[in-house]
Enzyme design. Structure first.
Site, PDB file in Angstrom:
ATOM      1  CE  LYS A 116      47.106  34.010  -7.086  1.00 24.50           C
ATOM      2  NZ  LYS A 116      48.683  34.170  -8.598  1.00 24.50           N
ATOM      3  N   PRO A 117      48.763  30.356  -4.986  1.00 29.64           N
ATOM      4  CG  PRO A 117      49.124  28.631  -6.547  1.00 29.64           C
ATOM      5  CD  PRO A 117      48.204  29.597  -5.476  1.00 29.64           C
ATOM      6  CD1 TRP A 165      57.034  35.950  -8.225  1.00 30.94           C
ATOM      7  CD2 TRP A 165      59.286  35.494  -7.638  1.00 30.94           C
ATOM      8  NE1 TRP A 165      57.806  37.701  -8.605  1.00 30.94           N
ATOM      9  CE2 TRP A 165      58.928  37.491  -8.097  1.00 30.94           C
ATOM     10  CE3 TRP A 165      60.374  34.942  -7.002  1.00 30.94           C
ATOM     11  CZ2 TRP A 165      59.848  37.681  -7.675  1.00 30.94           C
ATOM     12  CZ3 TRP A 165      61.394  35.938  -7.035  1.00 30.94           C
ATOM     13  CH2 TRP A 165      61.533  37.564  -7.775  1.00 30.94           C
ATOM     14  CG  ASN A 166      59.648  34.662  -2.527  1.00 31.99           C
ATOM     15  OD1 ASN A 166      58.848  34.157  -2.191  1.00 31.99           O
ATOM     16  ND2 ASN A 166      60.884  35.449  -1.676  1.00 31.99           N
ATOM     17  CD  GLU A 217      54.496  38.813   7.647  1.00 31.89           C
ATOM     18  OE1 GLU A 217      54.862  38.981   7.415  1.00 31.89           O
ATOM     19  OE2 GLU A 217      53.517  38.770   8.169  1.00 31.89           O
ATOM     20  CD  GLU A 267      61.734  44.092  -2.483  1.00 29.05           C
ATOM     21  OE1 GLU A 267      59.982  44.189  -2.506  1.00 29.05           O
ATOM     22  OE2 GLU A 267      60.944  43.318  -1.281  1.00 29.05           O
ATOM     23  N   GLY A 285      53.676  39.342  -0.805  1.00 30.47           N
ATOM     24  CA  GLY A 285      53.675  39.951  -2.060  1.00 30.47           C
ATOM     25  C   GLY A 285      54.956  41.572  -2.283  1.00 30.47           C
ATOM     26  CB  SER A 286      54.978  43.840  -4.476  1.00 25.49           C
ATOM     27  OG  SER A 286      53.512  44.269  -4.972  1.00 25.49           O
ATOM     28  CB  CYS A 293      60.492  39.280   1.956  1.00 27.84           C
ATOM     29  SG  CYS A 293      60.879  37.944   3.232  1.00 27.84           S
TER      30      CYS A 293
HETATM   31  P1  NAD Z   1      53.154  40.503  -5.786  1.00 27.96           P
HETATM   32  O1  NAD Z   1      52.960  41.311  -5.043  1.00 27.96           O
HETATM   33  O2  NAD Z   1      53.597  40.562  -7.666  1.00 27.96           O
HETATM   34  O3  NAD Z   1      52.819  39.400  -6.209  1.00 27.96           O
HETATM   35  C1  NAD Z   1      51.876  38.188  -4.874  1.00 27.96           C
HETATM   36  C2  NAD Z   1      50.602  37.370  -5.413  1.00 27.96           C
HETATM   37  O4  NAD Z   1      49.803  38.737  -5.168  1.00 27.96           O
HETATM   38  C3  NAD Z   1      50.755  36.877  -6.256  1.00 27.96           C
HETATM   39  O5  NAD Z   1      50.695  35.451  -6.534  1.00 27.96           O
HETATM   40  C4  NAD Z   1      49.875  37.871  -7.276  1.00 27.96           C
HETATM   41  O6  NAD Z   1      49.038  36.668  -8.589  1.00 27.96           O
HETATM   42  C5  NAD Z   1      49.239  38.121  -6.411  1.00 27.96           C
HETATM   43  N1  NAD Z   1      48.245  39.137  -6.806  1.00 27.96           N
HETATM   44  C6  NAD Z   1      49.048  40.671  -7.283  1.00 27.96           C
HETATM   45  N2  NAD Z   1      47.591  41.269  -8.196  1.00 27.96           N
HETATM   46  C7  NAD Z   1      47.039  41.024  -7.140  1.00 27.96           C
HETATM   47  C8  NAD Z   1      45.778  41.567  -6.503  1.00 27.96           C
HETATM   48  N3  NAD Z   1      44.578  42.668  -7.246  1.00 27.96           N
HETATM   49  N4  NAD Z   1      44.894  40.969  -5.581  1.00 27.96           N
HETATM   50  C9  NAD Z   1      44.878  39.736  -5.397  1.00 27.96           C
HETATM   51  N5  NAD Z   1      46.212  38.956  -5.605  1.00 27.96           N
HETATM   52  C10 NAD Z   1      47.209  40.088  -6.324  1.00 27.96           C
HETATM   53  O7  NAD Z   1      54.648  39.778  -5.537  1.00 27.96           O
HETATM   54  P2  NAD Z   1      56.143  39.380  -6.254  1.00 27.96           P
HETATM   55  O8  NAD Z   1      56.339  39.394  -7.069  1.00 27.96           O
HETATM   56  O9  NAD Z   1      55.198  38.179  -6.412  1.00 27.96           O
HETATM   57  O10 NAD Z   1      56.658  38.151  -4.917  1.00 27.96           O
HETATM   58  C11 NAD Z   1      58.333  39.365  -4.563  1.00 27.96           C
HETATM   59  C12 NAD Z   1      57.657  40.284  -2.764  1.00 27.96           C
HETATM   60  O11 NAD Z   1      57.523  39.474  -2.362  1.00 27.96           O
HETATM   61  C13 NAD Z   1      58.580  41.276  -3.104  1.00 27.96           C
HETATM   62  O12 NAD Z   1      58.198  42.709  -2.585  1.00 27.96           O
HETATM   63  C14 NAD Z   1      58.980  40.930  -1.555  1.00 27.96           C
HETATM   64  O13 NAD Z   1      59.531  41.117  -0.378  1.00 27.96           O
HETATM   65  C15 NAD Z   1      57.559  39.986  -1.133  1.00 27.96           C
HETATM   66  N6  NAD Z   1      58.094  39.086  -0.218  1.00 27.96           N
HETATM   67  C16 NAD Z   1      57.183  39.589   1.306  1.00 27.96           C
HETATM   68  C17 NAD Z   1      57.973  37.932   2.210  1.00 27.96           C
HETATM   69  C18 NAD Z   1      57.614  38.707   3.384  1.00 27.96           C
HETATM   70  O14 NAD Z   1      57.415  37.754   4.035  1.00 27.96           O
HETATM   71  N7  NAD Z   1      57.929  39.712   3.892  1.00 27.96           N
HETATM   72  C19 NAD Z   1      58.160  37.224   1.708  1.00 27.96           C
HETATM   73  C20 NAD Z   1      58.172  36.556   0.476  1.00 27.96           C
HETATM   74  C21 NAD Z   1      58.141  37.915  -0.794  1.00 27.96           C
END
Ligand code: NAD
Length: 518
Positions: free
Chosen positions: A169-170, A145-146, A240, A371, A218-219, A274
């Site tokens: 899938k955003p 979401w960032n 990532e 983090e 994501g995370s 990130c």
């Molecule tokens: P998140 O992992 O909670 O969610 C990311 C995405 O994954 C969302 O679209 C979510 O709906 C989806 N998701 C959740 N569970 C899933 C599953 N079981 N299967 C498939 N999809 C699923 O992360 P967040 O809270 O949205 O974002 C923050 C994190 O993203 C931080 O850890 C940040 O460091 C990381 N991030 C990394 C980068 C990079 O380039 N390395 C860039 C931006 C953010």
């Protein structure tokens, strides 16, 4: 789905502005069945998208680039409505998207051109060698979401340029900008090879369960689940993930630049980046002066959610959960003896958290070890460069880092000792604006990388090796059945001679033993 079948969707997701709590929009919570149907539909159109080649795709991508430019203000409005970012921050996403799409649209033909590697040995010269790059059919892109527009753009555009169809899938927290992107794709009349499916984890899981390649941002916790699911299906993936990026301030640094740069690197997007600076190591001789300068730079930041006028530098956190994590990290640090030099608490309504500098911290504290993804900068004093490197490397993450020094050679020497996918010397985020470089995390910050020139497109392709005879062919090759020991001895001897060095090239007795059947 945003474009079809919304009436079949069981429920909707309300998207709220985190500064005010007001509902900014609603999107469907797409069912796994609808995701599977969307992927099936994409498969129908992908072959034609691949067939028009990089030059044909360039036309559509550049049309989308025009659309992004023409719709920048509207995109920033939508983005602000779902994030409560300052206006300047909201304008960065569309500008970044425009830059990236131009890069890959214009260079795709060069990056995807066949390779003709030279044969590894004189014997192999009888073949002409070609490596063709053929796209995966459907790439699934899952984003956080960032940066609600830039995060999708960052991976959707290269995948489309590579010739894949894309299902995006955003994040369920900020899906509205991605929906706008799908609107743009439809408005320019482009082939239906890009779809957005909105929803939460179950929708993302269905993307992972149906697409042919998964690009996830994501995370680390979610990334681990996705990797396991991809392994189960034997589909390739790239992750990532999170970070805890260190900044190292050496005693010979320009301390004003270091303080302003680290304030920006730690507080941009309220620290929800990130690759934001999440911990700072300062050589002892300049520690006090640096902390003073950093505290001044951070306390001068203006916080709030503005409209179209740029009055603030730091906006709200994305949601309550994020605000709670930041508060916990600060509270735990203070309880363990850390000192807040500026900020330290939530402020106003919504999810605002004051830009915060923490000193007297150590690696046992959550604000240094985990983090945070918020507006905090924990600062530690170190004896020297070696201690700074040791502590910087003391993390499960390895996304990026920065080194601040008056000696660029020294900066590079330190960079080469850091366990991080990118190191910026006397700057932050610089690698993010250089698409010719790979962007990938080491350790638990990721698997694989995005961009990196040609690799940014080839990662979405399967490399296909094609050999063709260069010379007229005979009825049989020397090694084909039935075995003829004279030809075999000649062939194996030739392979050995071509591959080995010195006297070991030829082992005649061994070959003769083979002939005698011993
Ligand atoms: P998140 O992992 O909670 O969610 C990311 C995405 O994954 C969302 O679209 C979510 O709906 C989806 N998701 C959740 N569970 C899933 C599953 N079981 N299967 C498939 N999809 C699923 O992360 P967040 O809270 O949205 O974002 C923050 C994190 O993203 C931080 O850890 C940040 O460091 C990381 N991030 C990394 C980068 C990079 O380039 N390395 C860039 C931006 C953010």
């Amino acid at each position: 789905m945003t474009d079809t079948n919304t009436d079949r969707t069981a429920s909707v997701i309300e998207v709220r502005n985190p500064a005010t709590g007001a509902v900014s929009g609603t999107v469907p919570d797409t069912s796994p069945d609808d995701v599977a149907a969307a992927v099936r539909e994409l498969r129908l159109y992908q072959p034609e998208w691949e067939a028009i080649g990089p030059e044909g795709r360039k036309e559509w991508l550049l049309k989308l680039q025009d659309w992004l430019i023409d719709n920048t203000e509207q995109l920033a409005d939508v983005l602000q409505s779902e994030t409560a970012k300052p206006r300047v921050d909201a304008l960065i996403d569309p500008a970044f998207a425009v830059d990236l799409i131009g890069y890959y649209a214009r260079r795709a033909a060069k990056f995807l051109a066949d390779d003709h590697p030279s044969p590894h040995s004189p014997l192999a010269r009888v073949k002409s060698l070609t490596v063709a790059y053929r796209p995966h059919q459907v790439v699934g892109v899952i984003t956080p979401w960032n940066f609600p527009l830039a995060m999708p753009a960052i991976d959707v555009f290269p995948a489309l340029a590579a010739g894949a169809a894309v299902i995006l899938k955003p994040s369920e927290v900020t899906p509205l900008s991605a929906v706008e992107l799908a609107r743009g794709w439809a408005e320019i009349g482009a082939p239906p090879v890009f779809k957005v499916v909105t929803g939460a984890g179950a929708t993302g899981g269905a993307v992972v369960g149906n697409a042919d390649y998964i690009q996830f941002t994501g995370s680390t916790a979610t990334g681990r689940k996705i990797a396991a699911a991809c392994v189960e299906r034997m589909v390739p993936y790239s992750l990532e993930l999170g970070g805890k990026d260190p900044a190292i301030v050496l005693a010979d640094a320009d301390l004003d630049r270091a303080a302003h740069g680290i304030a920006f690197g730690g507080m941009f997007n309220a620290g929800q980046v990130c690759i934001s600076v999440e911990r700072v190591y300062v050589e002892a001789p300049v520690y006090d002066v640096f902390v003073e300068k950093l505290t001044a730079a951070v306390s001068a930041l203006r916080q709030g959610a503005d409209g179209r006028a740029s009055a603030h530098e730091v906006g709200a956190l994305a949601n309550e959960n994020q605000a709670r994590i930041v508060q916990r990290h600060v509270d735990e640090a203070v309880a363990a003896g850390a000192r807040v030099t500026t900020g330290g608490k939530r402020t106003g309504v919504g999810t605002f958290f004051e830009p915060t500098v923490l000193v007297d911290v150590d690696h046992s504290m959550s604000c240094v070890a985990e983090e945070t993804f918020g507006p905090t900068l924990p600062v530690m004093k170190v004896a020297d460069e070696a201690e700074a490197i040791r502590l910087a490397n003391d993390s499960i993450y390895g996304l990026s880092a920065s080194v601040w020094t008056g000696d660029k050679q020294r900066g590079e020497r330190v960079a080469r000792q850091l366990n991080a996918g990118a190191v910026n010397i006397n700057d932050v985020f610089a690698n993010l604006f250089n698409f010719a470089m790979p962007m990938g995390g080491w350790g638990q910050s990721g698997v694989g990388a995005r961009w990196g020139g040609a690799n940014g497109l080839r990662k979405y392709c399967r490399a296909q090796a094609i050999t063709k005879p260069k010379l007229p062919t005979m009825a049989k090759e020397p090694l084909w059945f039935p075995y003829d020991m004279n030809k075999i001895i000649f062939s194996l001897g030739a392979m050995r001679a071509a591959g080995a060095r010195g006297l070991r090239r030829i082992d005649l007795p061994a070959l003769l033993r083979l002939k005698d059947g011993k």
